[in-house]
Design a protein around this motif. Structure first.
Motif, mmCIF file in Angstrom:
data_model
loop_
_atom_site.group_PDB
_atom_site.id
_atom_site.type_symbol
_atom_site.label_atom_id
_atom_site.label_comp_id
_atom_site.label_asym_id
_atom_site.label_seq_id
_atom_site.Cartn_x
_atom_site.Cartn_y
_atom_site.Cartn_z
ATOM 1 N N ASP A 125 0.850 -1.197 0.000
ATOM 2 C CA ASP A 125 0.000 0.000 0.000
ATOM 3 C C ASP A 125 0.884 1.245 0.000
ATOM 4 O OD1 ASP A 125 -2.154 1.670 0.087
ATOM 5 O OD2 ASP A 125 -2.399 1.504 2.269
ATOM 6 N N SER A 126 1.677 1.425 -1.056
ATOM 7 C CA SER A 126 2.607 2.544 -1.094
ATOM 8 C C SER A 126 2.981 2.774 -2.545
ATOM 9 C CB SER A 126 3.858 2.209 -0.269
ATOM 10 O OG SER A 126 4.971 2.916 -0.762
ATOM 11 N N LEU A 127 3.338 4.004 -2.883
ATOM 12 C CA LEU A 127 3.734 4.302 -4.258
ATOM 13 C C LEU A 127 5.141 3.789 -4.537
ATOM 14 C CD1 LEU A 127 2.563 7.853 -5.400
ATOM 15 C CD2 LEU A 127 2.407 5.692 -6.643
ATOM 16 N N SER A 128 5.895 3.648 -3.458
ATOM 17 C CA SER A 128 7.272 3.212 -3.630
ATOM 18 C C SER A 128 7.297 1.720 -3.961
ATOM 19 C CB SER A 128 8.057 3.457 -2.344
ATOM 20 O OG SER A 128 9.211 2.663 -2.349
ATOM 21 N N ILE A 129 8.276 1.332 -4.787
ATOM 22 C CA ILE A 129 8.365 -0.090 -5.107
ATOM 23 C C ILE A 129 9.354 -0.800 -4.202
ATOM 24 C CG2 ILE A 129 7.660 0.119 -7.519
ATOM 25 C CD1 ILE A 129 10.718 -0.109 -8.155
ATOM 26 N N THR A 130 9.969 -0.069 -3.281
ATOM 27 C CA THR A 130 10.963 -0.720 -2.421
ATOM 28 C C THR A 130 10.607 -0.635 -0.942
ATOM 29 O OG1 THR A 130 12.232 1.303 -2.499
ATOM 30 C CG2 THR A 130 12.951 -0.478 -3.942
ATOM 31 N N ARG A 131 9.741 0.328 -0.559
ATOM 32 C CA ARG A 131 9.441 0.470 0.863
ATOM 33 C C ARG A 131 8.066 -0.095 1.157
ATOM 34 N NH1 ARG A 131 11.220 5.611 1.030
ATOM 35 N NH2 ARG A 131 9.053 6.287 0.952
ATOM 36 N N TRP A 132 7.983 -0.920 2.179
ATOM 37 C CA TRP A 132 6.712 -1.573 2.532
ATOM 38 C C TRP A 132 5.817 -0.591 3.260
ATOM 39 C CZ3 TRP A 132 4.078 -5.490 0.922
ATOM 40 C CH2 TRP A 132 3.028 -6.024 1.694
ATOM 41 N N GLY A 133 4.601 -0.432 2.804
ATOM 42 C CA GLY A 133 3.696 0.515 3.445
ATOM 43 C C GLY A 133 2.405 -0.129 3.899
ATOM 44 N N GLY A 134 2.437 -1.397 4.142
ATOM 45 C CA GLY A 134 1.226 -2.079 4.617
ATOM 46 C C GLY A 134 0.524 -2.827 3.482
ATOM 47 N N PHE A 135 -0.354 -3.768 3.869
ATOM 48 C CA PHE A 135 -1.034 -4.611 2.889
ATOM 49 C C PHE A 135 -2.203 -3.872 2.234
ATOM 50 C CE2 PHE A 135 -4.359 -7.558 1.688
ATOM 51 C CZ PHE A 135 -3.669 -8.447 0.896
ATOM 52 N N SER A 136 -2.314 -4.072 0.919
ATOM 53 C CA SER A 136 -3.433 -3.419 0.218
ATOM 54 C C SER A 136 -3.642 -4.091 -1.133
ATOM 55 C CB SER A 136 -3.119 -1.942 0.017
ATOM 56 O OG SER A 136 -3.787 -1.463 -1.111
ATOM 57 N N LEU A 137 -4.863 -4.027 -1.650
ATOM 58 C CA LEU A 137 -5.143 -4.558 -2.990
ATOM 59 C C LEU A 137 -5.289 -3.411 -3.984
ATOM 60 C CD1 LEU A 137 -7.726 -7.382 -2.130
ATOM 61 C CD2 LEU A 137 -5.362 -7.687 -2.891
ATOM 62 N N ARG A 138 -4.799 -2.215 -3.603
ATOM 63 C CA ARG A 138 -5.076 -1.042 -4.438
ATOM 64 C C ARG A 138 -4.489 -1.158 -5.835
ATOM 65 N NH1 ARG A 138 -1.115 3.844 -2.391
ATOM 66 N NH2 ARG A 138 -1.705 4.738 -4.412
ATOM 67 N N TRP A 139 -3.330 -1.828 -5.949
ATOM 68 C CA TRP A 139 -2.713 -1.905 -7.285
ATOM 69 C C TRP A 139 -3.465 -2.881 -8.178
ATOM 70 C CZ3 TRP A 139 -0.507 2.294 -7.883
ATOM 71 C CH2 TRP A 139 0.204 2.908 -6.840
ATOM 72 N N TYR A 140 -4.108 -3.859 -7.571
ATOM 73 C CA TYR A 140 -4.950 -4.757 -8.370
ATOM 74 C C TYR A 140 -6.173 -3.995 -8.846
ATOM 75 C CZ TYR A 140 -1.959 -8.606 -7.169
ATOM 76 O OH TYR A 140 -0.883 -9.425 -7.079
ATOM 77 N N TYR A 141 -6.715 -3.161 -7.948
ATOM 78 C CA TYR A 141 -7.850 -2.317 -8.316
ATOM 79 C C TYR A 141 -7.425 -1.381 -9.448
ATOM 80 C CZ TYR A 141 -11.775 0.891 -7.935
ATOM 81 O OH TYR A 141 -12.858 1.666 -8.211
ATOM 82 N N ASP A 142 -6.203 -0.854 -9.322
ATOM 83 C CA ASP A 142 -5.662 0.076 -10.309
ATOM 84 C C ASP A 142 -5.530 -0.591 -11.679
ATOM 85 O OD1 ASP A 142 -4.309 2.785 -10.668
ATOM 86 O OD2 ASP A 142 -2.830 1.392 -11.506
ATOM 87 N N VAL A 143 -5.111 -1.856 -11.663
ATOM 88 C CA VAL A 143 -4.934 -2.571 -12.930
ATOM 89 C C VAL A 143 -6.254 -2.687 -13.671
ATOM 90 C CG1 VAL A 143 -4.484 -4.853 -13.925
ATOM 91 C CG2 VAL A 143 -2.897 -3.880 -12.251
ATOM 92 N N PHE A 144 -7.332 -2.957 -12.911
ATOM 93 C CA PHE A 144 -8.615 -3.190 -13.575
ATOM 94 C C PHE A 144 -9.441 -1.915 -13.765
ATOM 95 C CE2 PHE A 144 -7.538 -7.422 -12.071
ATOM 96 C CZ PHE A 144 -7.771 -8.157 -13.218
ATOM 97 N N PHE A 145 -9.272 -0.935 -12.861
ATOM 98 C CA PHE A 145 -10.152 0.225 -12.938
ATOM 99 C C PHE A 145 -9.413 1.561 -12.957
ATOM 100 C CE2 PHE A 145 -12.300 -3.203 -10.634
ATOM 101 C CZ PHE A 145 -13.317 -3.482 -11.534
ATOM 102 N N GLY A 146 -8.078 1.559 -12.910
ATOM 103 C CA GLY A 146 -7.312 2.794 -12.826
ATOM 104 C C GLY A 146 -7.199 3.515 -14.159
ATOM 105 N N LEU A 147 -6.315 4.509 -14.170
ATOM 106 C CA LEU A 147 -6.125 5.357 -15.346
ATOM 107 C C LEU A 147 -5.635 4.557 -16.561
ATOM 108 C CD1 LEU A 147 -4.497 8.761 -14.304
ATOM 109 C CD2 LEU A 147 -6.588 8.358 -15.635
ATOM 110 N N GLU A 148 -4.695 3.637 -16.257
ATOM 111 C CA GLU A 148 -4.080 2.888 -17.355
ATOM 112 C C GLU A 148 -4.862 1.609 -17.701
ATOM 113 O OE1 GLU A 148 0.604 3.457 -17.269
ATOM 114 O OE2 GLU A 148 -0.199 2.813 -15.332
#
Lengths: 269, 364
Positions: A38-61
Motif C-alpha cells: 500500500d505505497s507508491l514506492s516499489i521498495t518500501r513496505w507501506g502495509g497490505f493493500s489490494l489497491r494496485w490490483y484495483y488500479d490494474v482493472f479500474f485505474g487510469l491505465e
C-alpha cells in the motif's frame, strides 16, 4: 546402495540448492509480495493493500492494459490452436510417415527455431513482412506467433506419438476403420495428453513473447508484454507488479495443467 | 462344404529394393479350407507373421496372388477385407471401455447402435466377460485382455480370423486352458482360423492342418499326424517334436519303402511320396525316441548294440541316450515302468530295437 547414490548426500548439495532457489525464485517472490504494497514506492513496505490490483482493472491505465490483454489472449488462443494443429500433422507425418528422404533435415527444420536466437528471427520476420508489404499489426503478430509456436507444440506431441505403437491404428484399420476414422477415433485420443500439453505450452509461449512481437507489431497495437515494457520505461509503478503477479499465476496454472496432461494416461498405454 | 477360404499362390515378399532387398517369403503356395483351424508354424524370423500380415492387408505382396473365397484381395486395404486379427499384444484401445472395444468393428461398419450393443454383449458372453463390459483394458488381466481381443475380432463376423501368437504372452496354465477355449469357440462359430505360433506343441494340439515354415519358405503342409509321422525333410523332423536325425546310405528302393545302411546294420524304412532317392545316396533318417525300444543286456546276432550314456527321468517316461559302436548317438524314450530300464546306469550295454514302420527317410 541407494543411500550412497542419493544426490542429497553429495557434499554442498544443500547450499547449492538454496542458492539456485533464491536466485530463481527470490525476485519473483519479491514482486508478488510488493504487488500487495500500500505505497507508491516499489521498495518500501507501506502495509497490505489490494489497491494496485484495483488500479490494474479500474485505474487510469486500465483501458490500455485491458486492450493489450485482449490482444495477447486472442492472439495466444488462435496461435496455439493453429500451431498445435500444424504440429499434430507434422508429428504424424514425421513419426508415422515411414522412411522418407530428408527426414533428418525435416526434423532439424522443425526444431531449428528453438535454437536460433530470437532477435534474429524477429529481425528476419520484420524484414520479410516489410518486403512483402504485410504490415497489418494484429495479423502480423498472429502469423509470427503461429510460426514460432510450432516447435514448442511439436515436441510434446511428437514425444507422445513416439510412445504409441502403431498396432492401435492397425487394429482400427483391421476393424474396418478408414484412415481418417483410425486417426480421429483411435490415434488422436491416445495422443490427446501430448496435444493438450503442446497447446498449453504454445499458448504460454505466445502470451509471454516480447522480442518478436515488439519487432513486428507496428505502431498502435500492444500485447501485454509490450504494454508492460512501455509502462516500465516511464518508471516502475507497483501496478506493474500486480500485472506481473497475475501473469505469473496464469503461467503457473498452465504449466501445472500441461504437466498433468502429460501424465494423463501414460500409466496405462 | 470343402470351399477354399484362402488361396495363396506363388507369394513372394521382398523388403527393400535393388541389391539390398531382403527376401522374407519365397514362392509360398497353399490353400486353406473353409472352417479349418490352420496353423503357420516356424521359428522366429521364418516369415509366418509376414504371411499373416499379408493376409490381413498390412503388408503387400511382391509377387504372387492372394485370394479369399475366390476373390482377389491383394489390392484391398485392411479395412475392406472381411478378415479380422487377434494381435499378439492384443492392441485393445486403452481409451475405450471393453464393450466399446468389442463394438468398434461393428461401429465402423455402420451397424445400428442397438445391434452393436446386442452383438458386443453376445460376444462378451461368448468369452465369459460380461461383467467386465464397463471396465477399461488396463483393469483386466492378461488372459482377460486376450479374450476381449478375441471377442473384438469376432464381433464383425469375419470370414477368416487371424491369430498372431495370441497365447505367447500368457503363463502356462492359462495358455493350456485358452487352447481349448479357442478350439471350442472356433467349432461353435464355424469360421476359418489362421493361427501363427512358434510353439510346435500348441500347433499339434490345436490345428486341423499345419504349414511348417523356415527361412521364408514353406517346408510342409499337412495334418498334425502327417507332419509328425511323415516329416518331409530334416527341418520338419527336427522342429516338430524330438527326433534322432541320423545319416544313412540308401541300399535299395522299392514300391513299399527302402532299405538303408545304418551303423553297420540294414534297416527297412518308409519313403515319403514324391521323394526321389537313389541307391548309394547318403540321406538322412528320422527316428523318434519313442520308436526305439531298449532291452538291457547285449544280445547276440544281428541286433543293434549300444552303450548307455545318460538317463533322464521325465515322470511317466525315461530318456536314455545311448552310443552305438560306430559312434552315433541315439536317444530313446521308454516308459519308466518298462522292464529293467529303471536299473540302467551309464556304461551298461543294451540292445536297441527300432520299429521299421515308424522311421522315415528324409529329403533335404
Amino acid at each position: 546402495m541407494a543411500r550412497k547414490t542419493d544426490i542429497r548426500h553429495y557434499q554442498g548439495f544443500l547450499p547449492m540448492t538454496v542458492l539456485c532457489m533464491v536466485l530463481l525464485y527470490g525476485p519473483l517472490i519479491i514482486v508478488m509480495v510488493y504487488s500487495f504494497n500500500d505505497s507508491l514506492s516499489i521498495t518500501r513496505w507501506g502495509g497490505f493493500s489490494l489497491r494496485w490490483y484495483y488500479d490494474v482493472f479500474f485505474g487510469l491505465e486500465a483501458p490500455k492494459f485491458q486492450k493489450a490483454a485482449f490482444n495477447s489472449f486472442s492472439i495466444a488462443t488462435m496461435a496455439a490452436i493453429t500451431s498445435t494443429t500444424i504440429a499434430v500433422a507434422a508429428a504424424v507425418g514425421m513419426i508415422r510417415g515411414g522412411q522418407f528422404r530428408a527426414k533428418t533435415a525435416s526434423f532439424a527444420l522443425i526444431s531449428l527455431p528453438l535454437m536460433v536466437p530470437e532477435i534474429v528471427t524477429a529481425v528476419a520476420t520484420l524484414i520479410f513482412f516489410t518486403t512483402i508489404g504485410f504490415t497489418a499489426g494484429y495479423a502480423t503478430i498472429l502469423v509470427a506467433h503461429i510460426v514460432f509456436c510450432i516447435p514448442f507444440a511439436y515436441l510434446p506431441i511428437a514425444a507422445r506419438l513416439e510412445g504409441i505403437e502403431n498396432i492401435y491404428e492397425e487394429a482400427a484399420m483391421d476393424l474396418y476403420a478408414s484412415r481418417a476414422q483410425a486417426f480421429f477415433q483411435v490415434l488422436m485420443p491416445l495422443m490427446l495428453p501430448g496435444i493438450i500439453s503442446g497447446f498449453l505450452l504454445a499458448f504460454v509461449i505466445s502470451l509471454d513473447d516480447f522480442i518478436i512481437t515488439n519487432f513486428v507489431k507496428g505502431a498502435g497495437i500492444e500485447t501485454l508484454p509490450t504494454a508492460i515494457f512501455g509502462a516500465v520505461k516511464q518508471g516502475i509503478k507497483p501496478n506493474i507488479m500486480a500485472i506481473s503477479t497475475l501473469l505469473l499465476l496464469l503461467s503457473f496454472v498452465f504449466v501445472t495443467l500441461s504437466w498433468f496432461a502429460g501424465r494423463m494416461g501414460s500409466k496405462n498405454p | 462344404m470343402n470351399q477354399t477360404a484362402i488361396d495363396i499362390a506363388g507369394v513372394t515378399k521382398f523388403y527393400g529394393s535393388g541389391p539390398d532387398a531382403v527376401r522374407a517369403l519365397h514362392d509360398i503356395h497353399f490353400q486353406i479350407q473353409h472352417n479349418e483351424f490352420f496353423t503357420l508354424l516356424g521359428p522366429s524370423g521364418c516369415g509366418k507373421t509376414t504371411l499373416l500380415r499379408i493376409i490381413g492387408g498390412f503388408e503387400d505382396i511382391s509377387e504372387g496372388t492372394l485370394r479369399l473365397f475366390g476373390e482377389d484381395i491383394q489390392n484391398l486395404p485392411p479395412n475392406r477385407r472381411p478378415v479380422n486379427t487377434v494381435f499378439q499384444h492384443y492392441a485393445l484401445f486403452p481409451h475405450m471401455s471393453i464393450r466399446d472395444n468389442v463394438g468398434f468393428g461393428l461401429k465402423m461398419q455402420g451397424r445400428p447402435p442397438e445391434e452393436i450393443r446386442r452383438r458386443s454383449d453376445q460376444m462378451l458372453e461368448l468369452v465369459r466377460l460380461s461383467e467386465y463390459a464397463g471396465r477399461r483394458p488396463s483393469q483386466l488381466s492378461g488372459g482377460q485382455k486376450q479374450r476381449v481381443a478375441l471377442a473384438r475380432a469376432l464381433a464383425p463376423e469375419p470370414k477368416v480370423l487371424l491369430l498372431d501368437e495370441p497365447l505367447s504372452a500368457l503363463d502356462l496354465k492359462l495358455r493350456q486352458s485358452m487352447r481349448h477355449e479357442l478350439k471350442q469357440i472356433r467349432e461353435e462359430l464355424g469360421i476359418t482360423f489362421i493361427f501363427v505360433t512358434h510353439d510346435q506343441e500348441e500347433a499339434l494340439i490345436m490345428s486341423d492342418r499345419i504349414a511348417v515354415m523356415s527361412h521364408g519358405a514353406l517346408q510342409q503342409v499337412g495334418t498334425p499326424e502327417e507332419i509328425y509321422n511323415h516329416p518331409l525333410n530334416r527341418f520338419v523332423a527336427d522342429f516338430i517334436g524330438e527326433t534322432n536325425l541320423v545319416e544313412v546310405q540308401v541300399r535299395e528302393i522299392s514300391d513299399s519303402g527302402a532299405t538303408v545302411a545304418f551303423a553297420g546294420h540294414t534297416l527297412a524304412c518308409s519313403v515319403n511320396e514324391n521323394q526321389a532317392h537313389e541307391p548309394g545316396e547318403i540321406a538322412h533318417m528320422s527316428i523318434r525316441p519313442e520308436h526305439i525300444g531298449i532291452t538291457p543286456g547285449e544280445e547276440k546276432g544281428d541286433a543293434l548294440r549300444a552303450t548307455v550314456l545318460r538317463k533322464i527321468f521325465l515322470g511317466t517316461d525315461i530318456h536314455v541316450a545311448c552310443s552305438l559302436p560306430t559312434g552315433e548317438e541315439l536317444v530313446a524314450r521308454v516308459q519308466s515302468t518298462a522292464a529293467g530300464v529303471a536299473a540302467l546306469s551309464p556304461g551298461d550295454g543294451v540292445t536297441l530295437d527300432i520299429d521299421p514302420h515308424r522311421i522315415v527317410l528324409l529329403g533335404d
